[in-house]
Design a protein around this motif. Structure first.
Motif, PDB file in Angstrom:
ATOM      1  N   TYR B 248      35.842  -4.303  13.601  1.00 33.95           N
ATOM      2  CA  TYR B 248      36.618  -4.429  12.661  1.00 33.95           C
ATOM      3  C   TYR B 248      36.166  -4.831  11.112  1.00 33.95           C
ATOM      4  O   TYR B 248      36.505  -4.244  10.107  1.00 33.95           O
ATOM      5  CB  TYR B 248      37.581  -5.716  12.909  1.00 33.95           C
ATOM      6  CG  TYR B 248      38.874  -5.153  13.224  1.00 33.95           C
ATOM      7  CD1 TYR B 248      39.092  -4.020  13.388  1.00 33.95           C
ATOM      8  CD2 TYR B 248      39.914  -6.123  13.852  1.00 33.95           C
ATOM      9  CE1 TYR B 248      40.535  -3.693  14.009  1.00 33.95           C
ATOM     10  CE2 TYR B 248      40.900  -5.902  14.449  1.00 33.95           C
ATOM     11  CZ  TYR B 248      41.449  -4.628  14.462  1.00 33.95           C
ATOM     12  OH  TYR B 248      42.258  -4.338  15.317  1.00 33.95           O
ATOM     13  N   ALA B 249      35.302  -5.799  11.233  1.00 31.40           N
ATOM     14  CA  ALA B 249      34.653  -6.385   9.878  1.00 31.40           C
ATOM     15  C   ALA B 249      33.952  -5.483   9.124  1.00 31.40           C
ATOM     16  O   ALA B 249      33.891  -5.632   7.856  1.00 31.40           O
ATOM     17  CB  ALA B 249      33.904  -7.714  10.280  1.00 31.40           C
ATOM     18  N   VAL B 250      33.247  -4.407   9.753  1.00 26.96           N
ATOM     19  CA  VAL B 250      32.722  -3.326   8.967  1.00 26.96           C
ATOM     20  C   VAL B 250      33.690  -2.408   8.267  1.00 26.96           C
ATOM     21  O   VAL B 250      33.226  -1.826   7.180  1.00 26.96           O
ATOM     22  CB  VAL B 250      31.530  -2.653   9.814  1.00 26.96           C
ATOM     23  CG1 VAL B 250      30.722  -1.973   9.043  1.00 26.96           C
ATOM     24  CG2 VAL B 250      31.206  -3.540  10.995  1.00 26.96           C
ATOM     25  N   LEU B 251      34.897  -2.345   8.774  1.00 29.04           N
ATOM     26  CA  LEU B 251      35.559  -1.639   8.173  1.00 29.04           C
ATOM     27  C   LEU B 251      35.811  -1.727   6.614  1.00 29.04           C
ATOM     28  O   LEU B 251      35.875  -0.843   6.047  1.00 29.04           O
ATOM     29  CB  LEU B 251      36.983  -1.519   8.885  1.00 29.04           C
ATOM     30  CG  LEU B 251      37.035  -1.048  10.211  1.00 29.04           C
ATOM     31  CD1 LEU B 251      38.524  -1.122  10.955  1.00 29.04           C
ATOM     32  CD2 LEU B 251      36.685   0.625  10.260  1.00 29.04           C
ATOM     33  N   VAL B 252      35.945  -3.129   6.443  1.00 24.27           N
ATOM     34  CA  VAL B 252      36.509  -3.454   5.199  1.00 24.27           C
ATOM     35  C   VAL B 252      35.581  -3.121   4.149  1.00 24.27           C
ATOM     36  O   VAL B 252      35.961  -2.184   2.906  1.00 24.27           O
ATOM     37  CB  VAL B 252      37.062  -4.851   4.951  1.00 24.27           C
ATOM     38  CG1 VAL B 252      37.796  -5.374   4.035  1.00 24.27           C
ATOM     39  CG2 VAL B 252      37.675  -5.218   6.439  1.00 24.27           C
ATOM     40  N   PRO B 253      34.187  -3.358   4.027  1.00 21.16           N
ATOM     41  CA  PRO B 253      33.541  -3.235   2.957  1.00 21.16           C
ATOM     42  C   PRO B 253      33.072  -1.617   2.933  1.00 21.16           C
ATOM     43  O   PRO B 253      33.119  -1.175   1.772  1.00 21.16           O
ATOM     44  CB  PRO B 253      32.089  -3.979   3.383  1.00 21.16           C
ATOM     45  CG  PRO B 253      32.224  -4.518   4.823  1.00 21.16           C
ATOM     46  CD  PRO B 253      33.751  -4.384   4.858  1.00 21.16           C
ATOM     47  N   ALA B 254      33.182  -1.101   4.316  1.00 22.73           N
ATOM     48  CA  ALA B 254      32.995   0.541   3.909  1.00 22.73           C
ATOM     49  C   ALA B 254      33.938   1.164   3.272  1.00 22.73           C
ATOM     50  O   ALA B 254      33.920   2.043   2.698  1.00 22.73           O
ATOM     51  CB  ALA B 254      32.572   0.967   5.442  1.00 22.73           C
ATOM     52  N   MET B 255      35.296   0.677   3.524  1.00 23.53           N
ATOM     53  CA  MET B 255      36.441   1.321   2.880  1.00 23.53           C
ATOM     54  C   MET B 255      36.357   1.185   1.473  1.00 23.53           C
ATOM     55  O   MET B 255      36.583   2.247   0.788  1.00 23.53           O
ATOM     56  CB  MET B 255      37.875   0.558   3.445  1.00 23.53           C
ATOM     57  CG  MET B 255      38.989   1.143   3.194  1.00 23.53           C
ATOM     58  SD  MET B 255      40.267   0.400   3.951  1.00 23.53           S
ATOM     59  CE  MET B 255      40.431  -1.154   2.951  1.00 23.53           C
ATOM     60  N   VAL B 256      35.851  -0.036   1.092  1.00 20.09           N
ATOM     61  CA  VAL B 256      35.470  -0.143  -0.616  1.00 20.09           C
ATOM     62  C   VAL B 256      34.716   0.752  -1.124  1.00 20.09           C
ATOM     63  O   VAL B 256      34.921   1.441  -2.023  1.00 20.09           O
ATOM     64  CB  VAL B 256      34.972  -1.395  -0.852  1.00 20.09           C
ATOM     65  CG1 VAL B 256      34.952  -1.704  -2.226  1.00 20.09           C
ATOM     66  CG2 VAL B 256      36.106  -2.575  -0.214  1.00 20.09           C
ATOM     67  N   LEU B 257      33.501   1.002  -0.374  1.00 20.44           N
ATOM     68  CA  LEU B 257      32.565   2.028  -0.666  1.00 20.44           C
ATOM     69  C   LEU B 257      32.934   3.291  -0.568  1.00 20.44           C
ATOM     70  O   LEU B 257      32.591   4.204  -1.612  1.00 20.44           O
ATOM     71  CB  LEU B 257      31.187   1.799  -0.065  1.00 20.44           C
ATOM     72  CG  LEU B 257      30.341   0.431  -0.309  1.00 20.44           C
ATOM     73  CD1 LEU B 257      29.395   0.411   0.483  1.00 20.44           C
ATOM     74  CD2 LEU B 257      29.915   0.585  -1.935  1.00 20.44           C
ATOM     75  N   PHE B 258      33.485   3.774   0.463  1.00 21.97           N
ATOM     76  CA  PHE B 258      33.727   5.265   0.680  1.00 21.97           C
ATOM     77  C   PHE B 258      35.018   5.728   0.840  1.00 21.97           C
ATOM     78  O   PHE B 258      35.441   6.867   1.121  1.00 21.97           O
ATOM     79  CB  PHE B 258      33.185   5.496   2.103  1.00 21.97           C
ATOM     80  CG  PHE B 258      31.625   5.297   1.934  1.00 21.97           C
ATOM     81  CD1 PHE B 258      30.472   6.267   1.633  1.00 21.97           C
ATOM     82  CD2 PHE B 258      31.113   4.194   2.634  1.00 21.97           C
ATOM     83  CE1 PHE B 258      29.512   6.213   1.557  1.00 21.97           C
ATOM     84  CE2 PHE B 258      29.566   3.967   2.537  1.00 21.97           C
ATOM     85  CZ  PHE B 258      28.800   4.942   1.978  1.00 21.97           C
ATOM     86  N   GLY B 259      36.189   4.790   0.570  1.00 24.73           N
ATOM     87  CA  GLY B 259      37.432   5.179   0.874  1.00 24.73           C
ATOM     88  C   GLY B 259      37.768   5.367   1.966  1.00 24.73           C
ATOM     89  O   GLY B 259      37.163   4.974   3.129  1.00 24.73           O
ATOM     90  N   ILE B 260      39.104   6.141   2.351  1.00 24.89           N
ATOM     91  CA  ILE B 260      39.409   6.285   3.568  1.00 24.89           C
ATOM     92  C   ILE B 260      39.446   7.680   4.081  1.00 24.89           C
ATOM     93  O   ILE B 260      39.120   8.575   3.073  1.00 24.89           O
ATOM     94  CB  ILE B 260      40.975   5.552   3.861  1.00 24.89           C
ATOM     95  CG1 ILE B 260      41.777   6.485   2.687  1.00 24.89           C
ATOM     96  CG2 ILE B 260      40.964   4.141   3.644  1.00 24.89           C
ATOM     97  CD1 ILE B 260      43.566   6.010   2.908  1.00 24.89           C
ATOM     98  N   GLY B 261      39.466   7.888   5.333  1.00 22.91           N
ATOM     99  CA  GLY B 261      39.342   9.372   5.890  1.00 22.91           C
ATOM    100  C   GLY B 261      38.391   9.296   6.964  1.00 22.91           C
ATOM    101  O   GLY B 261      37.690   8.210   7.237  1.00 22.91           O
ATOM    102  N   ASP B 262      38.273  10.322   7.187  1.00 24.15           N
ATOM    103  CA  ASP B 262      37.223  10.740   8.574  1.00 24.15           C
ATOM    104  C   ASP B 262      35.746  10.434   8.131  1.00 24.15           C
ATOM    105  O   ASP B 262      34.971  10.034   8.888  1.00 24.15           O
ATOM    106  CB  ASP B 262      37.306  12.234   9.059  1.00 24.15           C
ATOM    107  CG  ASP B 262      38.508  12.523   9.736  1.00 24.15           C
ATOM    108  OD1 ASP B 262      39.133  11.845  10.562  1.00 24.15           O
ATOM    109  OD2 ASP B 262      39.317  13.342   9.312  1.00 24.15           O
TER     110      ASP B 262
END
Ligand SMILES: Nc1ncnc2c1ncn2[C@@H]1O[C@H](COP(=O)(O)OP(=O)(O)OP(=O)(O)O)[C@@H](O)[C@H]1O
Ligand SMILES: [Mg+2]
Lengths: 343, 717
Positions: B248-262
């Motif tokens: 879960y925890a990796v999701l958040v920063p990655a979302m900031v960097l790469f946005g959402i989607g596949d």
């Protein structure tokens, strides 16, 4: 000697962090004990010798005496700490990576003490491996490997994996693999020690037959003196990294250079080592019998014949020339008298 | 005195416990302390204290320092967030050529890089997706929209499901044989008939990108680390943390960097899947016997050949475990990544769970698990494949698999073509069974769930209440009652007794980090849930493992069961427990227990199995009974390995506790979940994740140090 295939010139191999520096400070006088106190282990200590073409040099010594390390230095699996090694006149240590690979691909073969087979490859693939590395077509290499399998008598197990083989069988695969590229120089690190006595004898005979035919230059490590005697042209005896003596089997048994070698050879059955020429006396006609033996016979093989004689036996050399005589009593003395603590 | 000399450790432990409890009892709960209120947050409250660091104002409720440390690290998440924002939006603006608008554009470097990665990933996913499902984006990527509208044939129709199914079966046959082929065929037919084709293929396309990329990166980084000590040293702490960091925890920063989607999902999956791959590659390479390497060298291998033909294949066993892990992680991320918009089965699963439609969730979960098992088995078979040199094959034999596939292709196309006439109106079932037109058992399951609820409601409720009131609440209260100082003393003391100063410092540092973060209370709740799970899991795992180990067949059976359970994506475990226990803490805990029992059982069996057979015989000869042998010989020797299992159990339990936030717990996981929907949640998510990772690392460090000492003591290893 110019036709020396392997030539070592004061080779040292010392394990440890600052081995090079310590070696320089020691100025050639390396003592295993003092080095050990300083945290260095002496593997090979000032080894100088030559091996001629077609010669078989057997290296002996107790466990940990540096036999394998010496072999590793000569095949440059480890770099020697100091000294020079020449292979067919070429300075081994000056070769670059590419030349070294070429040398190994075409000239050298090695059988490892612990087999060192590739666990993911079958018997056949293991044997074909060095050929494929050289760039041979898969089909040809497999064909060649099939021949090698026959040579070491593993037919029917071509598709087994190493883990499915016994130790002896694995070692035979190792031998076949090292022979597949038809190397000129062949290193064998205790190749037969995992085999049962019957197979071992068979392999030794096979080995001698092969050697007669192929005339390779061989360095062979063994713990078994009988084996050494059977195979060796010359024997080197090592202790704590030092080559204590390097000579023909007979000379080592008759004139041990150091106390250590003497102790090492004490238990050796002399009749198996010595030839008639080693014990014969000058030709004289006193009390001479009819029997004639060649001077090159090993005593063990003719002892029975000689001991049934009352009189002295004539020793012949080349072209049946008489070169000396042997008295039966001398044979008895050699066989039984030489050993001290014989029960 | 005598006793003291004989068992010095025992007295050290006793002393530590006495100090711990003395601290606990002497430090009172402050009047104002109320759980949940210790956070650093931007709510104005007159009772809050503040401090300012690096220009950030941090607010918190101040307590006695002995009771709860002030959140001196409260600025960290905010700072991380600001840094991320700065990097992404302001740092190093550069000119980049834009192909679409045909002009230069100024963009910050990092943004440009992330955009490029995003584009690349999107392309890969679309490409595979369109082979399986049809579409035009790939063609457009190479040409243009105009091209597609001019040439109608450029619209890819996608493969009919019959062909994909046949392809999977044939490939499985080629890799392994009849068994796997039948399994593959059945899985594919199941997916199709149950109307899960489209989401399954979406998930599959996501995995076919993420898994190979993770494998390749992990392998190369592992090799690099093997070759260079420096790289290894730099990587190692990161790897350890990453391995214990909840997904879960990796999701958040990655979302900031790469946005959402596949594409973001693929990147996150890689981030999570690469570390175990690296570690296992490294482990395997290190274990290659030096003589095998020398044999390779003597065969004349150059460096490249040595790596590809000797080292990597010899290390195959560990690398394969790595592949297995990669696949596992990919599937469990396929669900978790649905939180940030990955399409496919995971999305459906999440949706169904949200609507409490257990039946639908079950179907999607089953699908995902089946595909996971299939891919896992296929990758294994691929790695173990053997060549046969003696076959004097005819043309047909040699190419029969390709021929069969060509046949299947032809038949599939004809079938779907014929289908388009046969199923005149509506859907062509030979091409694709649409999502809602397949057979569905959802109703059945839902009715079942209802029935269970109606029938057993009283009992379940009673059990639930009992568990919560009698066990969980008191346990939680106990954990929260610990003053921070006492906890720290306990952790540092344990570190010192087990591993000396070094361990004490490491463990103390990790604990201090959590204590100084704003989430100490939450961390305690997380720990309590994990502890509860671990204790029960270990008890079950130990018992089951020991019992199964008594017999060769049960051993094999149990290991196979563990294998299969391990392949299930972690989220799937929530389905049946929600089915039975609804949305409660009990559900989470039961999921934790089921999930964490896997490593406990596996390591127990493995540990007992590794006891040398010679010892068995020696013991039997000296006339001990089976039970005595187990207690006196096998357990002590197997114990170190079993402790490693406990270690894994802890990690698994923590993961599941965090995932359980989905059901609604009040621990760290809940905050991570909240950070997901928070615009400025990147830093928070990361630090929360690190906190969880540190909890795991504390136990990891203690257990590993102990195991090493113990092993040395026993003379194994
Ligand atoms: N890589 C190494 N690092 C440090 N010391 C080593 C290394 N390899 C060998 N040695 C040491 O060098 C000495 C010689 O080892 P070597 O393997 O050559 O013995 P050996 O004569 O082949 O023994 P054996 O008959 O048991 O095979 C030993 O004392 C050993 O401990
Ligand atoms: Mg050796």
């Amino acid at each position: 000697m110019t036709d020396a295939v392997i030539k070592c010139d004061s080779v040292y191999k010392i394990f440890g962090a600052n081995a090079k520096k310590m070696l320089q400070e020691a100025n050639g006088n390396v003592d295993a004990k003092t080095f050990q106190k300083m945290g260095c282990i002496v593997g090979v200590n000032n080894a100088s010798f030559e091996v001629a073409k077609g010669e078989m040099l057997v290296v002996m010594g107790l466990s940990g005496s540096g036999k394998s390390t010496l072999l590793r230095c000569i095949s440059r699996l480890t770099d020697a700490t100091d000294g020079k090694i020449y292979i067919e006149g070429q300075d081994l240590l000056s070769l670059n990576n590419k030349e070294l690979i070429e040398l190994r691909r075409n000239k050298m073969g090695m059988v490892f003490q612990s087999f060192a087979l590739l666990p993911h490859k079958t018997v056949l693939e293991n044997i074909a491996f060095p050929l494929q590395i050289k760039g041979m077509e898969t089909e040809d290499s497999i064909k060649k490997a099939v021949d090698m399998v026959k040579l070491v008598g593993l037919e029917g197990r071509e598709n087994y994996f190493p883990r499915e083989l016994s130790g002896g069988q694995q070692q035979r695969v190792g031998i076949a693999r090292s022979l597949a590229v038809e190397p000129d120089i062949w290193f064998l690190d205790e190749p037969f020690s995992a085999l049962d006595p019957l197979i071992r004898k068979e392999m030794q005979d096979e080995f001698l037959r092969l050697q007669e035919k192929l005339q390779k230059t061989i360095m062979f490590i063994t713990h078994d003196f009988d084996e050494a005697l059977k195979l060796a042209d010359r024997i080197a005896i090592m202790k704590d990294g030092v080559i204590e003596q390097l000579d023909t089997p007979a000379k080592i048994v008759l004139n041990p250079a150091t106390e250590y070698v003497k102790k090492f050879t004490e238990e050796v059955p002399r009749e198996k080592v010595l030839k008639i020429e080693d014990v014969m006396e000058k030709p004289n006609n006193e009390n001479l019998g009819d029997l004639k033996v060649s001077k090159d016979e090993i005593i063990e093989n003719v002892a029975e014949k000689i001991l049934t004689q009352e009189k002295s036996v004539t020793v012949t050399g080349e072209k049946n020339k008489i070169v000396g005589t042997v008295q039966p009593s001398k044979i008895i003395h050699t066989v039984f008298g030489g050993r001290r603590n014989n029960s | 005195m005598e006793l003291l000399k004989k068992y010095p450790k025992l007295f050290q432990w006793l002393f530590l416990l006495i100090v711990f409890f003395a601290l606990c009892f002497s430090i009172d709960v402050p009047e104002t302390y109320k759980f949940i209120r210790g956070q650093a947050e931007f709510i104005k409250d007159p009772n809050q204290s503040t401090y300012t660091l690096f220009g950030t104002e941090v607010r918190y409720y101040a307590f006695d320092v002995l009771w709860r440390l002030p959140p001196l690290l409260g600025w960290l998440p905010i700072w991380v967030n600001d840094t991320l924002f700065f990097l992404l939006n302001e740092w190093m603006p550069m000119e980049f050529w834009n192909e679409a608008t045909r002009e230069y554009k100024t963009r910050p470097l990092v943004l440009q890089i992330t955009r490029n990665i995003t584009a690349f990933m999107t392309f890969l996913i679309e490409f595979i997706r369109e082979i399986l499902l049809g579409g035009v984006e790939t063609v457009v990527a190479f040409t243009s929209w105009d091209f597609v509208s001019t040439y109608r044939w450029a619209k890819l129709p996608g493969l009919p499901w019959t062909i994909v199914a046949a392809g999977a079966a044939i490939l499985s046959y080629k890799l392994s044989g009849k068994g796997l082929a039948i399994f593959a065929g059945l899985v594919m037919i199941y997916i199709s008939v149950f109307g899960q084709w489209k989401p399954s293929m979406q998930t599959l396309s996501f995995i076919l990108v993420a898994a190979p990329l993770s494998f390749a990166f992990g392998l190369s980084l592992g090799i690099w680390a093997y070759k260079s000590k420096r790289v290894e040293k730099a990587l190692y702490p990161i790897l350890l943390t990453m391995q214990t960091m909840p997904q879960y925890a990796v999701l958040v920063p990655a979302m900031v960097l790469f946005g959402i989607g596949d594409h973001a999902a693929v990147i996150i999956t890689m981030v999570v899947a690469i570390p175990p791959m690296i570690l296992l590659t490294l482990l395997g390479l290190r274990a290659v016997p030096p003589e095998v390497i020398e044999a390779g060298k003597m065969s004349g291998c150059n460096n490249f050949q040595l790596m590809t033909k000797v080292l990597v294949p010899t290390a195959r066993r560990d690398i394969l475990i790595g592949v297995n892990q990669v696949i596992m992680v990919c599937f469990s991320m396929a669900v978790i990544a649905a939180f940030i918009g990955a399409k496919g089965l995971g999305w459906n699963l999440l949706l169904a769970l949200n609507q409490l439609n257990i039946g639908l969730a079950l179907e999607a979960g089953l699908c995902i698990s089946l595909i996971a098992i299939l891919l896992d088995k296929m990758s294994l078979a691929w790695a173990n494949k053997q060549e046969d040199y003696f076959g004097n094959l005819t043309f047909f034999q040699r190419y029969k698999n390709s021929l069969f596939f060509a046949g299947a292709l032809l038949i599939g196309i004809i079938l779907s073509y014929a289908g388009s006439f046969y199923f005149k109106e509506g859907y062509n079932y030979f091409f694709e069974v649409p999502h809602n037109k397949g057979i569905s058992t959802a109703d059945f399951w839902n009715k079942g769930v209802d029935w269970i609820f109606d029938t057993f409601f009283v009992y379940i409720k009673a059990f639930n209440t009992w568990l919560i009131v009698e066990v969980l609440q008191p346990m939680r209260a106990l954990y929260l009652r610990m003053p921070a100082v006492a906890t720290l003393v306990l952790v540092v003391g344990a570190g010192y007794i087990i591993g000396g100063i070094r361990s004490a410092l490491v463990v103390g540092g990790l604990a201090l980090f959590i204590a100084l973060s704003p989430w100490w209370d939450r961390a305690l709740v997380t720990t309590y849930m994990a502890t509860f799970g671990v204790i029960i899991s270990c008890t079950i795992g130990l018992t089951v493992g020991t019992l199964c180990q008594q017999n060769k067949y049960t051993t094999k059976f149990m290991l196979a069961v563990c294998d299969i359970f391990q392949t299930f994506p972690s989220f799937v475990y929530l389905i049946p427990v929600m089915m039975l226990f609804g949305v409660t803490d009990t559900s989470v805990l039961i999921a934790v227990i089921v999930y964490a029992t896997i490593p406990a059982t596996r390591y127990t069996i493995e540990g007992l199995r590794s006891v040398p057979a010679g010892l068995h015989d020696a013991a039997s000869m000296s006339g001990v009974t089976k039970f005595q042998r187990l207690i006196n010989i096998e357990f002590p020797i197997a114990f170190p390995h079993m402790m490693l299992g406990v270690n894994q159990t802890i990690v698994f339990a923590l993961f599941m506790v965090i995932i359980g936030a989905f059901i609604g717990t009040e621990d760290l996981g809940q905050y991570i979940l909240k950070a997901l929907s928070d615009k400025a949640g990147g830093g928070k998510g990361l630090i929360l994740g690190i906190c969880v990772a540190f909890i795991a690392l504390i136990f990891d460090n203690l257990i590993r140090t102990w195991v090493q000492k113990r092993k040395k003591h026993l003379g194994i290893d």
